[in-house]
Design a protein around this motif. Structure first.
Motif, PDB file in Angstrom:
ATOM      1  N   THR A  39      60.059  -8.004  19.091  1.00 38.29           N
ATOM      2  CA  THR A  39      59.103  -8.954  19.075  1.00 38.29           C
ATOM      3  C   THR A  39      57.574  -8.172  19.216  1.00 38.29           C
ATOM      4  N   GLU A  40      57.642  -6.990  20.107  1.00 38.19           N
ATOM      5  CA  GLU A  40      56.316  -6.334  20.121  1.00 38.19           C
ATOM      6  C   GLU A  40      56.038  -5.489  18.837  1.00 38.19           C
ATOM      7  N   LEU A  41      56.955  -5.170  18.049  1.00 39.15           N
ATOM      8  CA  LEU A  41      56.547  -4.629  16.793  1.00 39.15           C
ATOM      9  C   LEU A  41      55.905  -5.244  15.837  1.00 39.15           C
ATOM     10  N   ARG A  42      56.741  -6.591  15.993  1.00 40.00           N
ATOM     11  CA  ARG A  42      56.281  -7.611  15.005  1.00 40.00           C
ATOM     12  C   ARG A  42      54.853  -7.966  15.228  1.00 40.00           C
ATOM     13  N   ARG A  43      54.520  -8.235  16.581  1.00 40.61           N
ATOM     14  CA  ARG A  43      52.958  -8.535  16.763  1.00 40.61           C
ATOM     15  C   ARG A  43      52.191  -7.379  16.485  1.00 40.61           C
ATOM     16  N   ALA A  44      52.583  -6.102  16.801  1.00 41.18           N
ATOM     17  CA  ALA A  44      51.630  -4.977  16.354  1.00 41.18           C
ATOM     18  C   ALA A  44      51.432  -4.865  14.692  1.00 41.18           C
ATOM     19  N   VAL A  45      52.526  -5.217  14.255  1.00 47.18           N
ATOM     20  CA  VAL A  45      52.469  -5.175  12.606  1.00 47.18           C
ATOM     21  C   VAL A  45      51.724  -6.218  12.106  1.00 47.18           C
ATOM     22  N   ALA A  46      51.600  -7.448  12.769  1.00 49.61           N
ATOM     23  CA  ALA A  46      50.951  -8.529  12.135  1.00 49.61           C
ATOM     24  C   ALA A  46      49.443  -8.344  12.561  1.00 49.61           C
ATOM     25  N   ARG A  47      48.978  -7.690  13.537  1.00 55.24           N
ATOM     26  CA  ARG A  47      47.640  -7.379  14.057  1.00 55.24           C
ATOM     27  C   ARG A  47      47.040  -6.400  12.912  1.00 55.24           C
ATOM     28  N   LEU A  48      47.813  -5.291  12.508  1.00 58.74           N
ATOM     29  CA  LEU A  48      47.494  -4.326  11.615  1.00 58.74           C
ATOM     30  C   LEU A  48      47.400  -5.046  10.212  1.00 58.74           C
ATOM     31  N   ARG A  49      48.422  -5.829   9.835  1.00 58.31           N
ATOM     32  CA  ARG A  49      48.159  -6.680   8.391  1.00 58.31           C
ATOM     33  C   ARG A  49      46.912  -7.241   8.568  1.00 58.31           C
ATOM     34  N   ARG A  50      46.650  -8.227   9.562  1.00 59.22           N
ATOM     35  CA  ARG A  50      45.223  -8.757   9.511  1.00 59.22           C
ATOM     36  C   ARG A  50      44.212  -8.073   9.200  1.00 59.22           C
ATOM     37  N   GLU A  51      44.169  -7.095  10.309  1.00 59.89           N
ATOM     38  CA  GLU A  51      42.944  -6.076  10.357  1.00 59.89           C
ATOM     39  C   GLU A  51      42.789  -5.509   8.781  1.00 59.89           C
ATOM     40  N   LEU A  52      43.696  -5.076   8.307  1.00 61.55           N
ATOM     41  CA  LEU A  52      43.755  -4.424   7.099  1.00 61.55           C
ATOM     42  C   LEU A  52      43.393  -5.336   5.886  1.00 61.55           C
ATOM     43  N   ALA A  53      43.937  -6.392   5.952  1.00 62.53           N
ATOM     44  CA  ALA A  53      43.554  -7.789   5.031  1.00 62.53           C
ATOM     45  C   ALA A  53      42.175  -7.922   5.163  1.00 62.53           C
ATOM     46  N   ALA A  54      41.584  -7.880   6.302  1.00 59.64           N
ATOM     47  CA  ALA A  54      40.041  -8.155   6.508  1.00 59.64           C
ATOM     48  C   ALA A  54      39.018  -6.847   6.221  1.00 59.64           C
ATOM     49  N   HIS A  55      39.522  -5.900   6.377  1.00 62.06           N
ATOM     50  CA  HIS A  55      39.016  -4.501   5.848  1.00 62.06           C
ATOM     51  C   HIS A  55      38.140  -4.631   4.744  1.00 62.06           C
ATOM     52  N   PRO A  56      36.909  -4.468   4.593  1.00 62.41           N
ATOM     53  CA  PRO A  56      36.258  -4.586   3.204  1.00 62.41           C
ATOM     54  C   PRO A  56      36.280  -3.434   2.336  1.00 62.41           C
ATOM     55  N   ALA A  57      36.762  -2.122   2.860  1.00 63.71           N
ATOM     56  CA  ALA A  57      36.835  -0.997   2.002  1.00 63.71           C
ATOM     57  C   ALA A  57      37.838  -1.114   1.084  1.00 63.71           C
ATOM     58  N   ASP A  58      37.604  -0.399  -0.071  1.00 61.06           N
ATOM     59  CA  ASP A  58      38.587  -0.108  -1.297  1.00 61.06           C
ATOM     60  C   ASP A  58      39.482   0.768  -0.828  1.00 61.06           C
ATOM     61  N   LEU A  59      40.577   0.763  -0.133  1.00 64.81           N
ATOM     62  CA  LEU A  59      41.467   1.993   0.228  1.00 64.81           C
ATOM     63  C   LEU A  59      42.308   2.158  -1.026  1.00 64.81           C
ATOM     64  N   ILE A  64      50.224   0.719  -0.555  1.00 62.71           N
ATOM     65  CA  ILE A  64      51.545   1.415   0.189  1.00 62.71           C
ATOM     66  C   ILE A  64      51.513   1.079   1.527  1.00 62.71           C
ATOM     67  N   ALA A  65      50.403   0.891   2.333  1.00 63.62           N
ATOM     68  CA  ALA A  65      50.302   0.325   3.773  1.00 63.62           C
ATOM     69  C   ALA A  65      51.071  -0.782   3.711  1.00 63.62           C
ATOM     70  N   ASP A  66      50.301  -1.753   2.788  1.00 67.69           N
ATOM     71  CA  ASP A  66      50.899  -3.347   2.890  1.00 67.69           C
ATOM     72  C   ASP A  66      52.428  -3.285   2.741  1.00 67.69           C
ATOM     73  N   ASP A  67      53.139  -2.506   1.778  1.00 67.05           N
ATOM     74  CA  ASP A  67      54.619  -2.401   1.559  1.00 67.05           C
ATOM     75  C   ASP A  67      55.126  -2.086   2.722  1.00 67.05           C
ATOM     76  N   GLU A  68      54.624  -0.834   3.396  1.00 64.50           N
ATOM     77  CA  GLU A  68      55.504  -0.473   4.751  1.00 64.50           C
ATOM     78  C   GLU A  68      55.302  -1.489   5.714  1.00 64.50           C
ATOM     79  N   LEU A  69      54.130  -1.889   5.827  1.00 61.54           N
ATOM     80  CA  LEU A  69      54.097  -3.061   6.777  1.00 61.54           C
ATOM     81  C   LEU A  69      55.112  -4.215   6.900  1.00 61.54           C
ATOM     82  N   ALA A  70      55.149  -4.414   5.375  1.00 59.75           N
ATOM     83  CA  ALA A  70      56.256  -5.537   5.196  1.00 59.75           C
ATOM     84  C   ALA A  70      57.633  -5.002   5.357  1.00 59.75           C
TER      85      ALA A  70
END
Length: 131
Positions: A39-59, A64-70
């Motif tokens: 549960t804790e890992l899913r919460r942490a992954v969800a937070r990072l996914r949200r922040e990555l989705a909102a990050h404006p920079a073109d990484l 790769i990050a999205d795939d590994e988070l999934a």
């Protein structure tokens, strides 16, 4: 009636799914028990996914990050994840995100959640006694 795409977006209770620009949480069904580490890992992954989705920079390695988070999210749903595989995903995510300081706290949260699963077994190299 839901389209095929909408059906694919349905996930297990308590999970986060990304639907367009919105992040949606499905509520947990009362009475279900869940491994607190997962549960804790899913919460942490969800937070990072949200922040990555909102990050404006073109990484360049965002996919790769999205795939590994999934993959991390999927591993926690399938039962007891293998610690070496969790750590490999963490390394790939950290490498893909580089030194983006805005994502560092959320990435640290994923690392902390992975650490809850215990240490990966040490192999070779004569470093068994070192800390």
């Amino acid at each position: 009636m839901m389209s095929d795409d909408q059906m694919r977006l349905r996930v297990a209770p308590g999970a986060w799914s990304v639907e367009g620009a919105a992040v949606v949480e499905d509520r947990r069904v009362a009475g279900t028990e869940e491994n607190s580490r997962a549960t804790e890992l899913r919460r942490a992954v969800a937070r990072l996914r949200r922040e990555l989705a909102a990050h404006p920079a073109d990484l360049p390695d965002r996919a790769i990050a999205d795939d590994e988070l999934a993959a991390l999210d999927a591993m926690t749903r399938e039962g007891a994840p293998e610690v070496p595989r969790l750590r490999r995903s963490l390394l790939l995510i950290a490498g893909a995100l580089g030194s983006v300081s805005a994502l560092a706290p959320a990435l640290r949260g994923v690392r902390t959640a992975i650490d809850l699963f215990g240490d990966a077994p040490r192999t070779g190299g004569g470093a068994e006694g070192r800390v």
